[in-house]
Scaffold this motif. Structure first.
Motif, PDB file in Angstrom:
ATOM      1  N   PHE A   1     -74.931  30.859   1.952  1.00  0.00           N
ATOM      2  CA  PHE A   1     -75.112  30.857   3.399  1.00  0.00           C
ATOM      3  C   PHE A   1     -76.052  31.988   3.808  1.00  0.00           C
ATOM      4  CE2 PHE A   1     -73.784  32.485   7.574  1.00  0.00           C
ATOM      5  CZ  PHE A   1     -73.967  31.352   8.326  1.00  0.00           C
ATOM      6  N   ARG A   2     -76.860  31.701   4.844  1.00  0.00           N
ATOM      7  CA  ARG A   2     -77.673  32.744   5.458  1.00  0.00           C
ATOM      8  C   ARG A   2     -77.875  32.430   6.935  1.00  0.00           C
ATOM      9  NH1 ARG A   2     -83.797  35.019   4.948  1.00  0.00           N
ATOM     10  NH2 ARG A   2     -83.320  36.936   6.020  1.00  0.00           N
ATOM     11  N   CYS A   3     -77.745  33.444   7.741  1.00  0.00           N
ATOM     12  CA  CYS A   3     -78.065  33.374   9.155  1.00  0.00           C
ATOM     13  C   CYS A   3     -78.892  34.617   9.466  1.00  0.00           C
ATOM     14  CB  CYS A   3     -76.789  33.330   9.995  1.00  0.00           C
ATOM     15  SG  CYS A   3     -77.103  33.120  11.749  1.00  0.00           S
TER      16      CYS A   3
ATOM     17  N   PHE B   1     -93.098  30.356   5.283  1.00  0.00           N
ATOM     18  CA  PHE B   1     -91.885  30.130   6.067  1.00  0.00           C
ATOM     19  C   PHE B   1     -90.828  31.170   5.732  1.00  0.00           C
ATOM     20  CE2 PHE B   1     -93.749  25.977   6.354  1.00  0.00           C
ATOM     21  CZ  PHE B   1     -93.379  25.529   7.598  1.00  0.00           C
ATOM     22  N   MET B   2     -89.967  31.468   6.694  1.00  0.00           N
ATOM     23  CA  MET B   2     -88.804  32.303   6.463  1.00  0.00           C
ATOM     24  C   MET B   2     -87.573  31.474   6.812  1.00  0.00           C
ATOM     25  SD  MET B   2     -87.509  35.808   8.247  1.00  0.00           S
ATOM     26  CE  MET B   2     -88.958  36.710   7.799  1.00  0.00           C
ATOM     27  N   VAL B   3     -86.646  31.420   5.903  1.00  0.00           N
ATOM     28  CA  VAL B   3     -85.410  30.683   6.146  1.00  0.00           C
ATOM     29  C   VAL B   3     -84.548  31.508   7.098  1.00  0.00           C
ATOM     30  CG1 VAL B   3     -83.348  29.704   5.101  1.00  0.00           C
ATOM     31  CG2 VAL B   3     -85.524  29.592   3.888  1.00  0.00           C
ATOM     32  N   VAL B   4     -84.240  30.932   8.255  1.00  0.00           N
ATOM     33  CA  VAL B   4     -83.443  31.657   9.241  1.00  0.00           C
ATOM     34  C   VAL B   4     -81.993  31.182   9.266  1.00  0.00           C
ATOM     35  CG1 VAL B   4     -85.375  32.291  10.696  1.00  0.00           C
ATOM     36  CG2 VAL B   4     -84.192  30.145  11.114  1.00  0.00           C
ATOM     37  N   TYR B   5     -81.744  29.966   8.833  1.00  0.00           N
ATOM     38  CA  TYR B   5     -80.375  29.466   8.770  1.00  0.00           C
ATOM     39  C   TYR B   5     -80.281  28.491   7.603  1.00  0.00           C
ATOM     40  CZ  TYR B   5     -75.849  27.653  10.083  1.00  0.00           C
ATOM     41  OH  TYR B   5     -74.534  27.308  10.070  1.00  0.00           O
ATOM     42  N   SER B   6     -79.330  28.732   6.742  1.00  0.00           N
ATOM     43  CA  SER B   6     -79.141  27.852   5.598  1.00  0.00           C
ATOM     44  C   SER B   6     -77.675  27.841   5.205  1.00  0.00           C
ATOM     45  CB  SER B   6     -79.988  28.344   4.415  1.00  0.00           C
ATOM     46  OG  SER B   6     -79.750  27.548   3.278  1.00  0.00           O
TER      47      SER B   6
ATOM     48  N   LYS C   1     -75.544  35.167   1.478  1.00  0.00           N
ATOM     49  CA  LYS C   1     -74.162  35.384   1.065  1.00  0.00           C
ATOM     50  C   LYS C   1     -73.722  34.246   0.164  1.00  0.00           C
ATOM     51  CE  LYS C   1     -73.154  37.852   5.251  1.00  0.00           C
ATOM     52  NZ  LYS C   1     -72.333  38.026   6.409  1.00  0.00           N
ATOM     53  N   VAL C   2     -73.097  34.609  -0.949  1.00  0.00           N
ATOM     54  CA  VAL C   2     -72.562  33.623  -1.884  1.00  0.00           C
ATOM     55  C   VAL C   2     -71.047  33.694  -1.785  1.00  0.00           C
ATOM     56  CG1 VAL C   2     -72.443  32.885  -4.287  1.00  0.00           C
ATOM     57  CG2 VAL C   2     -74.542  33.925  -3.410  1.00  0.00           C
ATOM     58  N   PHE C   3     -70.433  32.551  -1.519  1.00  0.00           N
ATOM     59  CA  PHE C   3     -68.987  32.456  -1.385  1.00  0.00           C
ATOM     60  C   PHE C   3     -68.425  31.598  -2.510  1.00  0.00           C
ATOM     61  CE2 PHE C   3     -70.537  33.134   2.912  1.00  0.00           C
ATOM     62  CZ  PHE C   3     -69.665  34.093   3.396  1.00  0.00           C
ATOM     63  N   TYR C   4     -67.174  31.839  -2.877  1.00  0.00           N
ATOM     64  CA  TYR C   4     -66.497  30.998  -3.857  1.00  0.00           C
ATOM     65  C   TYR C   4     -65.172  30.520  -3.273  1.00  0.00           C
ATOM     66  CZ  TYR C   4     -63.698  35.135  -5.003  1.00  0.00           C
ATOM     67  OH  TYR C   4     -62.878  36.220  -4.937  1.00  0.00           O
ATOM     68  N   ASP C   5     -64.661  29.410  -3.810  1.00  0.00           N
ATOM     69  CA  ASP C   5     -63.423  28.815  -3.327  1.00  0.00           C
ATOM     70  C   ASP C   5     -62.247  29.756  -3.552  1.00  0.00           C
ATOM     71  OD1 ASP C   5     -64.617  26.443  -2.534  1.00  0.00           O
ATOM     72  OD2 ASP C   5     -64.370  25.521  -4.500  1.00  0.00           O
ATOM     73  N   ASP C   6     -61.383  29.837  -2.555  1.00  0.00           N
ATOM     74  CA  ASP C   6     -60.150  30.611  -2.672  1.00  0.00           C
ATOM     75  C   ASP C   6     -59.084  29.688  -3.243  1.00  0.00           C
ATOM     76  OD1 ASP C   6     -58.045  32.324  -2.482  1.00  0.00           O
ATOM     77  OD2 ASP C   6     -58.153  32.585  -0.310  1.00  0.00           O
TER      78      ASP C   6
END
Length: 115
Positions: free
Chosen positions: A43-45, A28-33, A51-56
């Motif tokens: 997140f990934r699209c 499988f390939m993750v297409v949206y997470s 992409k790794v995000f952190y709280d502002d």
């Protein structure tokens, strides 16, 4: 397949079943997470990178991009990324704040590995 959960009590949990499951999922390939975390999100699209995000801290309910990765970040990658972000934001902080940061980092790590 949406959230493939391939564990069945009827099939069992033998070595061959685990190998078959691991092989099947590797095709499988993750297409949206989108995975929210305590201090950020992953997140990934497809076809974009992970992409790794952190709280502002300055703007509540907003995220800042911490890092982009080719492969899905594991618990160790996330610990390193969030640790670097905390170090940058706490430069010149007191010994108490540094100790609290270490304990929160350990707590976050334990939560990730207990899942």
């Amino acid at each position: 397949m949406w959230n493939p959960n391939l564990v069945s009590e009827g099939v069992g949990v033998g070595v061959n079943v685990r190998k078959l499951r691991r092989y099947f999922l590797s095709t499988f390939m993750v297409v949206y997470s989108m995975r929210p975390l305590q201090s950020g999100a992953v997140f990934r699209c497809y076809p974009e990178l992970w992409k790794v995000f952190y709280d502002d801290k300055d703007r509540p309910n907003r995220y800042l991009l911490a890092k982009e990765m080719v492969s899905r970040p594991d618990a160790e990658d996330l610990e390193i990324i969030f640790g670097n972000v905390e170090e940058k934001s706490k430069k010149g902080s007191s010994l108490f704040n540094k100790a609290a940061g270490v304990f929160s980092s350990i707590n976050r790590f334990m939560k990730v590995i207990s899942r």
